[in-house]
Scaffold this motif. Structure first.
Motif, PDB file in Angstrom:
ATOM      1  N   PRO A   1       6.094 -34.712  -6.495  1.00  0.00           N
ATOM      2  CA  PRO A   1       4.753 -34.830  -7.062  1.00  0.00           C
ATOM      3  C   PRO A   1       3.900 -35.984  -6.534  1.00  0.00           C
ATOM      4  O   PRO A   1       2.689 -35.918  -6.573  1.00  0.00           O
ATOM      5  CB  PRO A   1       5.016 -35.010  -8.549  1.00  0.00           C
ATOM      6  CG  PRO A   1       6.346 -35.672  -8.601  1.00  0.00           C
ATOM      7  CD  PRO A   1       7.111 -35.133  -7.434  1.00  0.00           C
ATOM      8  N   THR A   2       4.493 -37.039  -6.063  1.00  0.00           N
ATOM      9  CA  THR A   2       3.703 -38.198  -5.635  1.00  0.00           C
ATOM     10  C   THR A   2       3.815 -38.397  -4.122  1.00  0.00           C
ATOM     11  O   THR A   2       4.731 -37.899  -3.477  1.00  0.00           O
ATOM     12  CB  THR A   2       4.184 -39.481  -6.321  1.00  0.00           C
ATOM     13  OG1 THR A   2       5.512 -39.765  -5.872  1.00  0.00           O
ATOM     14  CG2 THR A   2       4.176 -39.363  -7.835  1.00  0.00           C
ATOM     15  N   ALA A   3       2.887 -39.161  -3.569  1.00  0.00           N
ATOM     16  CA  ALA A   3       2.906 -39.426  -2.128  1.00  0.00           C
ATOM     17  C   ALA A   3       4.167 -40.189  -1.725  1.00  0.00           C
ATOM     18  O   ALA A   3       4.749 -39.926  -0.670  1.00  0.00           O
ATOM     19  CB  ALA A   3       1.666 -40.213  -1.738  1.00  0.00           C
ATOM     20  N   LYS A   4       4.607 -41.132  -2.569  1.00  0.00           N
ATOM     21  CA  LYS A   4       5.830 -41.889  -2.266  1.00  0.00           C
ATOM     22  C   LYS A   4       7.044 -40.964  -2.235  1.00  0.00           C
ATOM     23  O   LYS A   4       7.892 -41.058  -1.347  1.00  0.00           O
ATOM     24  CB  LYS A   4       6.038 -42.984  -3.294  1.00  0.00           C
ATOM     25  CG  LYS A   4       7.266 -43.840  -3.004  1.00  0.00           C
ATOM     26  CD  LYS A   4       7.524 -44.837  -4.110  1.00  0.00           C
ATOM     27  CE  LYS A   4       8.743 -45.664  -3.870  1.00  0.00           C
ATOM     28  NZ  LYS A   4       9.969 -44.939  -3.613  1.00  0.00           N
ATOM     29  N   ASP A   5       7.133 -40.045  -3.213  1.00  0.00           N
ATOM     30  CA  ASP A   5       8.243 -39.087  -3.230  1.00  0.00           C
ATOM     31  C   ASP A   5       8.205 -38.183  -1.998  1.00  0.00           C
ATOM     32  O   ASP A   5       9.246 -37.857  -1.426  1.00  0.00           O
ATOM     33  CB  ASP A   5       8.197 -38.234  -4.493  1.00  0.00           C
ATOM     34  CG  ASP A   5       8.579 -39.017  -5.738  1.00  0.00           C
ATOM     35  OD1 ASP A   5       9.202 -40.087  -5.591  1.00  0.00           O
ATOM     36  OD2 ASP A   5       8.262 -38.552  -6.844  1.00  0.00           O
ATOM     37  N   LYS A   6       7.017 -37.784  -1.597  1.00  0.00           N
ATOM     38  CA  LYS A   6       6.884 -36.939  -0.411  1.00  0.00           C
ATOM     39  C   LYS A   6       7.321 -37.693   0.835  1.00  0.00           C
ATOM     40  O   LYS A   6       7.930 -37.108   1.733  1.00  0.00           O
ATOM     41  CB  LYS A   6       5.441 -36.463  -0.261  1.00  0.00           C
ATOM     42  CG  LYS A   6       5.046 -35.428  -1.272  1.00  0.00           C
ATOM     43  CD  LYS A   6       3.609 -35.011  -1.081  1.00  0.00           C
ATOM     44  CE  LYS A   6       3.183 -34.066  -2.190  1.00  0.00           C
ATOM     45  NZ  LYS A   6       1.777 -33.666  -2.065  1.00  0.00           N
ATOM     46  N   ALA A   7       7.018 -38.975   0.918  1.00  0.00           N
ATOM     47  CA  ALA A   7       7.399 -39.773   2.082  1.00  0.00           C
ATOM     48  C   ALA A   7       8.905 -39.976   2.146  1.00  0.00           C
ATOM     49  O   ALA A   7       9.462 -40.150   3.228  1.00  0.00           O
ATOM     50  CB  ALA A   7       6.684 -41.122   2.039  1.00  0.00           C
ATOM     51  N   ASP A   8       9.589 -39.937   0.994  1.00  0.00           N
ATOM     52  CA  ASP A   8      11.029 -40.176   0.939  1.00  0.00           C
ATOM     53  C   ASP A   8      11.864 -38.905   1.133  1.00  0.00           C
ATOM     54  O   ASP A   8      13.086 -38.955   1.033  1.00  0.00           O
ATOM     55  CB  ASP A   8      11.414 -40.812  -0.400  1.00  0.00           C
ATOM     56  CG  ASP A   8      10.884 -42.233  -0.509  1.00  0.00           C
ATOM     57  OD1 ASP A   8      10.570 -42.837   0.533  1.00  0.00           O
ATOM     58  OD2 ASP A   8      10.783 -42.717  -1.642  1.00  0.00           O
TER      59      ASP A   8
ATOM     60  N   ILE B   1      14.951 -37.461   5.810  1.00  0.00           N
ATOM     61  CA  ILE B   1      16.068 -38.360   6.087  1.00  0.00           C
ATOM     62  C   ILE B   1      16.444 -38.162   7.554  1.00  0.00           C
ATOM     63  O   ILE B   1      16.854 -37.060   7.939  1.00  0.00           O
ATOM     64  CB  ILE B   1      17.278 -38.049   5.177  1.00  0.00           C
ATOM     65  CG1 ILE B   1      16.866 -38.198   3.719  1.00  0.00           C
ATOM     66  CG2 ILE B   1      18.454 -38.947   5.516  1.00  0.00           C
ATOM     67  CD1 ILE B   1      17.901 -37.707   2.743  1.00  0.00           C
ATOM     68  N   PRO B   2      16.284 -39.195   8.377  1.00  0.00           N
ATOM     69  CA  PRO B   2      16.597 -39.031   9.802  1.00  0.00           C
ATOM     70  C   PRO B   2      18.091 -38.775  10.012  1.00  0.00           C
ATOM     71  O   PRO B   2      18.927 -39.271   9.245  1.00  0.00           O
ATOM     72  CB  PRO B   2      16.165 -40.364  10.427  1.00  0.00           C
ATOM     73  CG  PRO B   2      16.088 -41.321   9.305  1.00  0.00           C
ATOM     74  CD  PRO B   2      15.825 -40.531   8.065  1.00  0.00           C
TER      75      PRO B   2
END
Length: 88
Positions: free
Chosen positions: A47-54, A57-58
């Motif tokens: 739901p949030t931009a931070k969650d989307k960025a996380d 996983i490389p």
């Protein structure tokens, strides 16, 4: 015509035997349906931009190589049992 009337009456009597007085889901566990709800929650959109960025996983090439070698050698660790509702 008389034969059709008896067939209809007999069919109505037979179908009435399928009727119940209790709801269909009353006999199920109180946890009925929680597995589906858990799967929906696990696959939800971040739901949030931070969650989307996380979410990315490389890859770790060393771990991939070790996992492939363990599989080829037959030394894979036994997975831990997991439940969806916390019932054992």
């Amino acid at each position: 015509m008389r034969w059709n009337k008896y067939t209809v009456i007999l069919g109505a009597i037979l179908l009435s035997g399928c009727a119940t007085t209790t709801p269909a889901l009353e006999a199920h566990s109180p946890n009925f349906g929680k597995a589906v709800a858990q799967n929906i929650a696990a696959q939800r959109i971040a739901p949030t931009a931070k969650d989307k960025a996380d979410t990315f996983i490389p890859p770790n090439r060393a771990r991939q190589k070790a996992a492939r070698e363990a599989y080829e050698n037959g030394t894979v660790k036994e997975p831990i049992s997991v439940t969806t509702t916390g019932d054992e």
